[in-house]
Design a protein around this motif. Structure first.
Motif, PDB file in Angstrom:
ATOM      1  N   LYS A  59       0.836  -1.201   0.000  1.00 31.08           N
ATOM      2  CA  LYS A  59       0.000   0.000   0.000  1.00 31.08           C
ATOM      3  C   LYS A  59       0.869   1.249   0.000  1.00 31.08           C
ATOM      4  CE  LYS A  59      -3.972   2.075   2.324  1.00 31.08           C
ATOM      5  NZ  LYS A  59      -4.940   1.962   3.430  1.00 31.08           N
ATOM      6  N   GLY A  60       1.940   1.229   0.786  1.00 34.17           N
ATOM      7  CA  GLY A  60       2.848   2.370   0.831  1.00 34.17           C
ATOM      8  C   GLY A  60       3.498   2.635  -0.515  1.00 34.17           C
ATOM      9  N   ARG A  61       3.898   1.566  -1.196  1.00 40.18           N
ATOM     10  CA  ARG A  61       4.511   1.712  -2.524  1.00 40.18           C
ATOM     11  C   ARG A  61       3.502   2.323  -3.501  1.00 40.18           C
ATOM     12  NH1 ARG A  61       5.112  -3.401  -3.763  1.00 40.18           N
ATOM     13  NH2 ARG A  61       6.831  -3.628  -2.294  1.00 40.18           N
ATOM     14  N   TRP A  62       2.272   1.820  -3.481  1.00 37.79           N
ATOM     15  CA  TRP A  62       1.233   2.346  -4.367  1.00 37.79           C
ATOM     16  C   TRP A  62       0.948   3.816  -4.037  1.00 37.79           C
ATOM     17  CZ3 TRP A  62      -3.423   4.511  -2.976  1.00 37.79           C
ATOM     18  CH2 TRP A  62      -4.250   4.869  -4.041  1.00 37.79           C
ATOM     19  N   MET A  63       0.860   4.146  -2.731  1.00 33.68           N
ATOM     20  CA  MET A  63       0.567   5.526  -2.342  1.00 33.68           C
ATOM     21  C   MET A  63       1.633   6.484  -2.847  1.00 33.68           C
ATOM     22  SD  MET A  63      -1.056   5.955   1.422  1.00 33.68           S
ATOM     23  CE  MET A  63      -0.857   7.719   1.244  1.00 33.68           C
ATOM     24  N   ASN A  64       2.901   6.086  -2.753  1.00 34.84           N
ATOM     25  CA  ASN A  64       3.979   6.951  -3.238  1.00 34.84           C
ATOM     26  C   ASN A  64       3.815   7.244  -4.726  1.00 34.84           C
ATOM     27  OD1 ASN A  64       5.250   7.250  -0.774  1.00 34.84           O
ATOM     28  ND2 ASN A  64       6.565   5.475  -1.059  1.00 34.84           N
ATOM     29  N   GLU A  65       3.487   6.221  -5.499  1.00 36.16           N
ATOM     30  CA  GLU A  65       3.268   6.413  -6.934  1.00 36.16           C
ATOM     31  C   GLU A  65       2.042   7.282  -7.187  1.00 36.16           C
ATOM     32  OE1 GLU A  65       2.980   2.477  -8.520  1.00 36.16           O
ATOM     33  OE2 GLU A  65       5.089   2.008  -8.106  1.00 36.16           O
ATOM     34  N   ASP A  66       0.976   7.032  -6.435  1.00 39.46           N
ATOM     35  CA  ASP A  66      -0.262   7.781  -6.617  1.00 39.46           C
ATOM     36  C   ASP A  66      -0.076   9.257  -6.263  1.00 39.46           C
ATOM     37  OD1 ASP A  66      -3.142   7.608  -7.276  1.00 39.46           O
ATOM     38  OD2 ASP A  66      -3.415   8.224  -5.189  1.00 39.46           O
ATOM     39  N   MET A  67       0.649   9.527  -5.178  1.00 41.34           N
ATOM     40  CA  MET A  67       0.890  10.920  -4.792  1.00 41.34           C
ATOM     41  C   MET A  67       1.682  11.658  -5.859  1.00 41.34           C
ATOM     42  SD  MET A  67       1.568  10.932  -0.678  1.00 41.34           S
ATOM     43  CE  MET A  67       2.952   9.809  -0.775  1.00 41.34           C
ATOM     44  N   GLN A  68       2.633  10.973  -6.486  1.00 42.27           N
ATOM     45  CA  GLN A  68       3.400  11.616  -7.558  1.00 42.27           C
ATOM     46  C   GLN A  68       2.497  11.944  -8.753  1.00 42.27           C
ATOM     47  OE1 GLN A  68       6.341  12.894  -7.478  1.00 42.27           O
ATOM     48  NE2 GLN A  68       6.976  12.071  -5.499  1.00 42.27           N
ATOM     49  N   ARG A  69       1.538  11.071  -9.043  1.00 41.12           N
ATOM     50  CA  ARG A  69       0.590  11.362 -10.132  1.00 41.12           C
ATOM     51  C   ARG A  69      -0.247  12.588  -9.804  1.00 41.12           C
ATOM     52  NH1 ARG A  69       0.280   5.485 -10.578  1.00 41.12           N
ATOM     53  NH2 ARG A  69      -1.397   5.443  -9.042  1.00 41.12           N
ATOM     54  N   TRP A  70      -0.761  12.660  -8.554  1.00 46.11           N
ATOM     55  CA  TRP A  70      -1.562  13.815  -8.148  1.00 46.11           C
ATOM     56  C   TRP A  70      -0.724  15.089  -8.194  1.00 46.11           C
ATOM     57  CZ3 TRP A  70      -6.648  14.343  -7.570  1.00 46.11           C
ATOM     58  CH2 TRP A  70      -7.424  13.199  -7.375  1.00 46.11           C
ATOM     59  N   ALA A  71       0.508  15.003  -7.690  1.00 49.89           N
ATOM     60  CA  ALA A  71       1.379  16.181  -7.665  1.00 49.89           C
ATOM     61  C   ALA A  71       1.646  16.678  -9.081  1.00 49.89           C
ATOM     62  CB  ALA A  71       2.692  15.845  -6.960  1.00 49.89           C
ATOM     63  N   ALA A  72       1.937  15.750  -9.997  1.00 51.38           N
ATOM     64  CA  ALA A  72       2.197  16.129 -11.387  1.00 51.38           C
ATOM     65  C   ALA A  72       0.955  16.750 -12.019  1.00 51.38           C
ATOM     66  CB  ALA A  72       2.652  14.908 -12.178  1.00 51.38           C
ATOM     67  N   ARG A  73      -0.211  16.175 -11.746  1.00 58.31           N
ATOM     68  CA  ARG A  73      -1.455  16.696 -12.317  1.00 58.31           C
ATOM     69  C   ARG A  73      -1.709  18.133 -11.905  1.00 58.31           C
ATOM     70  NH1 ARG A  73      -7.727  15.679 -10.740  1.00 58.31           N
ATOM     71  NH2 ARG A  73      -7.112  17.299  -9.286  1.00 58.31           N
ATOM     72  N   ASP A  74      -1.383  18.452 -10.634  1.00 56.80           N
ATOM     73  CA  ASP A  74      -1.695  19.775 -10.097  1.00 56.80           C
ATOM     74  C   ASP A  74      -0.503  20.709 -10.036  1.00 56.80           C
ATOM     75  OD1 ASP A  74      -4.444  19.273  -9.721  1.00 56.80           O
ATOM     76  OD2 ASP A  74      -4.015  18.157  -7.898  1.00 56.80           O
ATOM     77  N   GLY A  75       0.630  20.300 -10.608  1.00 59.23           N
ATOM     78  CA  GLY A  75       1.797  21.172 -10.656  1.00 59.23           C
ATOM     79  C   GLY A  75       2.393  21.463  -9.296  1.00 59.23           C
ATOM     80  N   ILE A  76       2.383  20.471  -8.409  1.00 59.75           N
ATOM     81  CA  ILE A  76       2.921  20.627  -7.055  1.00 59.75           C
ATOM     82  C   ILE A  76       4.229  19.841  -6.976  1.00 59.75           C
ATOM     83  CG2 ILE A  76       2.524  20.242  -4.590  1.00 59.75           C
ATOM     84  CD1 ILE A  76      -0.522  20.239  -5.283  1.00 59.75           C
ATOM     85  N   ALA A  77       5.304  20.515  -6.579  1.00 58.77           N
ATOM     86  CA  ALA A  77       6.590  19.829  -6.415  1.00 58.77           C
ATOM     87  C   ALA A  77       6.523  18.958  -5.166  1.00 58.77           C
ATOM     88  CB  ALA A  77       7.718  20.840  -6.302  1.00 58.77           C
ATOM     89  N   LEU A  78       6.804  17.672  -5.316  1.00 54.85           N
ATOM     90  CA  LEU A  78       6.750  16.726  -4.205  1.00 54.85           C
ATOM     91  C   LEU A  78       8.002  15.874  -4.218  1.00 54.85           C
ATOM     92  CD1 LEU A  78       5.270  15.178  -1.898  1.00 54.85           C
ATOM     93  CD2 LEU A  78       4.200  13.778  -3.699  1.00 54.85           C
ATOM     94  N   GLY A  79       8.762  15.952  -3.146  1.00 62.60           N
ATOM     95  CA  GLY A  79       9.956  15.133  -3.020  1.00 62.60           C
ATOM     96  C   GLY A  79       9.701  13.930  -2.134  1.00 62.60           C
TER      97      GLY A  79
END
Length: 196
Positions: A59-79
């Motif tokens: 679940k943690g691995r999936w969440m990390n990937e999902d958060m990167q998709r959301w960040a990219a969609r909304d133009g939010i830099a996420l490290g």
């Protein structure tokens, strides 16, 4: 007149980081007031028997990937924060002490950026102080604020009140009495804010 958006959060949550940036855009777009409420996520988990989603490795691995998709969609830099999870009690006490203060948003931005943009160990007092100072804040004054008994009690009260309202994690929003959990519900939060 749009409904206010209550935003219950802990800067230790990467999804709260995404929600914070998304909600500021919602508030600007709709005219809804954003009412941030600092809570201690560890306290919520303790009271509710919850645990961070990353405890389940897949679940943690999936969440990390999902958060990167959301960040990219909304133009939010996420490290990534290699120190995650870490104890955020001092950070959240600072924010509890600043509730209603004009410095609240800027300090929240700084703490979130330290956690989720720069990947710093924000539980380390020296790193926290350096991060605040670099952003132009009075680190000594903010760290002293976090030690005031009434500020400590405010964070406890915020967290206990959140649990009493049914909160089990962060970010959680309330709009017109309805609870919305997760940064992926911000579209629903926006719709509720502008509903008649």
């Amino acid at each position: 007149m749009p409904h206010p958006i209550e935003f219950l959060f802990d800067v230790g949550s990467p999804t709260a980081y995404l929600a914070w940036h998304r909600l500021k855009k919602v508030a600007a777009r709709t005219g809804a007031s954003l009412v941030p409420v600092p809570i201690l996520l560890g306290g919520v988990f303790k009271a509710t028997g919850g645990s961070p989603p990353g405890v389940v490795i897949a679940k943690g691995r999936w969440m990390n990937e999902d958060m990167q998709r959301w960040a990219a969609r909304d133009g939010i830099a996420l490290g990534n924060n290699p120190y995650f999870p870490l104890n955020t009690i001092t950070l959240m006490r600072i924010l509890a002490g600043l509730q209603g203060d004009e410095r609240f948003e800027a300090v929240t931005d700084t703490l979130f950026a330290g956690m989720w943009l720069h990947g710093r160990n924000m539980a380390d007092a020296e790193i926290l102080a350096a991060t605040l100072t670099e952003a132009g804040h009075d680190a000594a004054a903010l760290l002293a604020l976090a030690q005031e008994p009434e500020v400590k009690q405010r964070l406890i009260a915020n967290t206990e009140a959140a649990v009493a309202r049914g909160v089990f994690g962060a970010p959680t929003c309330f709009v017109a009495g309805q609870m919305h959990f997760g940064q992926d519900r911000i579209d629903w939060v926006e719709a509720a804010a502008v509903a008649a």
